[in-house]
Design a protein around this motif. Structure first.
Motif, PDB file in Angstrom:
ATOM      1  N   ASN A 115     -41.894  85.881 -44.573  1.00 10.30           N
ATOM      2  CA  ASN A 115     -41.997  84.622 -44.581  1.00 10.30           C
ATOM      3  C   ASN A 115     -42.312  83.891 -43.175  1.00 10.30           C
ATOM      4  N   GLU A 116     -43.046  84.754 -42.202  1.00  8.15           N
ATOM      5  CA  GLU A 116     -42.771  84.287 -41.057  1.00  8.15           C
ATOM      6  C   GLU A 116     -43.737  83.603 -40.577  1.00  8.15           C
ATOM      7  N   TYR A 117     -44.760  82.909 -41.694  1.00  5.90           N
ATOM      8  CA  TYR A 117     -45.793  81.814 -41.822  1.00  5.90           C
ATOM      9  C   TYR A 117     -45.142  80.384 -41.603  1.00  5.90           C
ATOM     10  N   LEU A 118     -44.864  80.390 -41.644  1.00  5.10           N
ATOM     11  CA  LEU A 118     -44.010  79.801 -42.117  1.00  5.10           C
ATOM     12  C   LEU A 118     -43.563  78.570 -40.560  1.00  5.10           C
ATOM     13  N   ALA A 119     -44.107  79.439 -39.846  1.00  8.93           N
ATOM     14  CA  ALA A 119     -44.271  79.305 -38.219  1.00  8.93           C
ATOM     15  C   ALA A 119     -44.767  78.388 -38.450  1.00  8.93           C
ATOM     16  N   PHE A 120     -46.019  77.898 -39.392  1.00 10.94           N
ATOM     17  CA  PHE A 120     -46.743  76.640 -39.160  1.00 10.94           C
ATOM     18  C   PHE A 120     -46.986  75.461 -39.598  1.00 10.94           C
ATOM     19  N   LEU A 121     -46.400  74.436 -39.276  1.00  8.02           N
ATOM     20  CA  LEU A 121     -45.731  73.154 -40.316  1.00  8.02           C
ATOM     21  C   LEU A 121     -44.426  73.357 -41.147  1.00  8.02           C
ATOM     22  N   GLU A 122     -43.898  74.397 -40.808  1.00  6.37           N
ATOM     23  CA  GLU A 122     -42.827  74.666 -41.703  1.00  6.37           C
ATOM     24  C   GLU A 122     -43.065  74.826 -42.852  1.00  6.37           C
ATOM     25  N   GLY A 123     -44.277  75.342 -43.153  1.00  4.11           N
ATOM     26  CA  GLY A 123     -44.792  75.790 -44.632  1.00  4.11           C
ATOM     27  C   GLY A 123     -45.535  75.119 -45.411  1.00  4.11           C
ATOM     28  N   ASP A 124     -45.512  75.352 -46.804  1.00  5.52           N
ATOM     29  CA  ASP A 124     -47.074  74.126 -47.839  1.00  5.52           C
ATOM     30  C   ASP A 124     -45.912  73.379 -48.209  1.00  5.52           C
ATOM     31  N   ASN A 125     -46.069  71.919 -47.328  1.00  8.66           N
ATOM     32  CA  ASN A 125     -45.164  70.953 -47.813  1.00  8.66           C
ATOM     33  C   ASN A 125     -46.203  69.838 -48.150  1.00  8.66           C
TER      34      ASN A 125
END
Length: 394
Positions: free
Chosen positions: A299-309
């Motif tokens: 889940n490291e890609y959550l680094a950007f904008l804290e994910g798909d919100n």
């Protein structure tokens, strides 16, 4: 001799000759068909067994449906090119290639790629959605359409492209842009990424571009907007650890993969704040860049904008004007938006896969000046996602 071996002593010689000719023709046709289709060599292993679907995460924050990726056809048809065009650097590999037909995923050495096929009907539907946005919002805001290439179109070794059927993405992007009407401003990032194709611009185990790849995309956008991009050296860079992405699941954990390293570049501005709508619908504080190591290796890609919100608002208090924009995106946009925050006082980020609002109200109420539609090229062949995007444009 032949008549004796076949036990046909009473047949006339003419029939024997005819039979021999027919056998020869069958053999020749078989050889021609074999040469006309992609086939296995000692360098190519085709794997067609059923793969267990594994999205690589137990974190609900991630929204692991990950519907921004098209369920691919096993072997899309196209005319492959073996060498790069336009004077770009050449990439070659002597590693063996494995093709996972169930997911159209190719693994070469320690790196994965997803094959891409251009689908004219869905591409036309995508273009119609963008054209509709231009008609609805074009009188008050400038509409930009940005299509991001995927790794198979940029970094896949040129000597391997001749052995797979994957549509050249520069040509596909041009076809899509040709369907857009005049008010829409198009931004192709193909050239910007091809100029850096030998760098670490896409992950090895995941379908997304890296933060560095997104930076080169940002530079391409700045060129179109006529603004000066920040140099990469101006950003603070931080590494958050190893990363294993979607290709690992798509290949049922191919043993040849080498883990990625996720790094992110923080915005130059020091007065940036972010709020987003979480899964329960509550507006909470967040960060444009967050330490994602706490979310786990997949889940490291959550680094950007804290994910798909679904809905995110980013404010830059260092910018005193009233500049504002809306970014309508899927997950590829997450790594790009942090760079844009240095140039707008307000950015409204909409993930059309999850948002239930009305874009026309947002554009009017917030007096939006620019609207960026940001999608990876695989989205433009996904009828579900194009339909979701079209629903938001009203």
């Amino acid at each position: 001799y032949i008549r004796k071996r076949l036990g046909m002593g009473r047949f006339r010689q003419g029939k024997i000759i005819g039979l021999a000719v027919a056998v020869c023709l069958i053999v020749i046709c078989g050889v021609l068909l074999w040469r006309a289709k992609p086939h296995k060599t000692e360098e190519t292993l085709v794997i067609s067994h059923a793969l267990k679907e594994d999205k690589g995460s137990n974190t609900t924050h991630k929204k692991q449906a990950e519907k921004n990726r098209q369920t691919p056809t096993a072997m899309p048809t196209a005319t492959p090119t073996a060498t790069p065009q336009g004077g770009y650097a050449e990439i070659t590999s002597h590693d063996k290639m494995k093709i996972y037909e169930d997911t159209a995923t190719v693994v070469i050495g320690d790196t994965g790629y997803e094959l891409y096929n251009y689908v004219p009907s869905i591409a036309s539907s995508y273009a119609k959605a963008i054209n509709k946005a231009a008609k609805l919002y074009g009188s008050s805001a400038t509409i930009y359409d940005i299509i991001i290439p995927t790794s198979v179109g940029i970094t896949m070794p040129d000597n391997k492209l001749a052995h797979v059927n994957s549509t050249p993405q520069d040509k596909a992007i041009k076809k899509i842009f040709a369907k857009l009407e005049k008010p829409v401003q198009t931004i192709s990032l193909y050239d910007a990424l091809m100029q850096h194709r030998q760098e670490y611009v896409y992950y090895r185990t995941d379908h997304h571009w890296t933060s560095k790849g997104a930076y080169y995309g940002y530079v391409g956008i700045c060129e179109k907007l006529g603004i000066s991009p920040h140099a990469l050296s101006e950003y603070k860079k931080k590494k958050f650890g190893s990363f294993i992405g979607t290709y690992y699941g798509d290949t049922n954990g191919d043993k040849n993969f080498r883990k990625d390293e996720l790094a992110a570049y923080y915005p130059v501005s020091d007065k940036i704040s972010m709020k987003y709508q979480n899964e329960s619908g509550k507006i909470v504080n967040g960060h444009v860049i967050v330490d994602s190591s706490k979310y786990g290796i997949s889940n490291e890609y959550l680094a950007f904008l804290e994910g798909d919100n679904a809905y995110t608002v980013i404010t830059n208090k260092n910018i005193k004007d009233s500049s504002s924009c809306v970014v309508v995106k899927e997950s590829f946009g997450n790594a790009l938006v942090p760079y844009l925050t240095d140039h707008f006082s307000k950015i409204y980020v909409i993930d059309y896969r999850y948002w239930n609002g009305k874009l026309s109200h947002l554009v009017k109420d917030k007096k939006i000046q620019k609207i960026f539609f940001i999608n990876n090229i695989s989205m433009t062949r996904n009828s579900y996602l194009v339909g979701k995007l079209n629903q938001q444009i009203r």
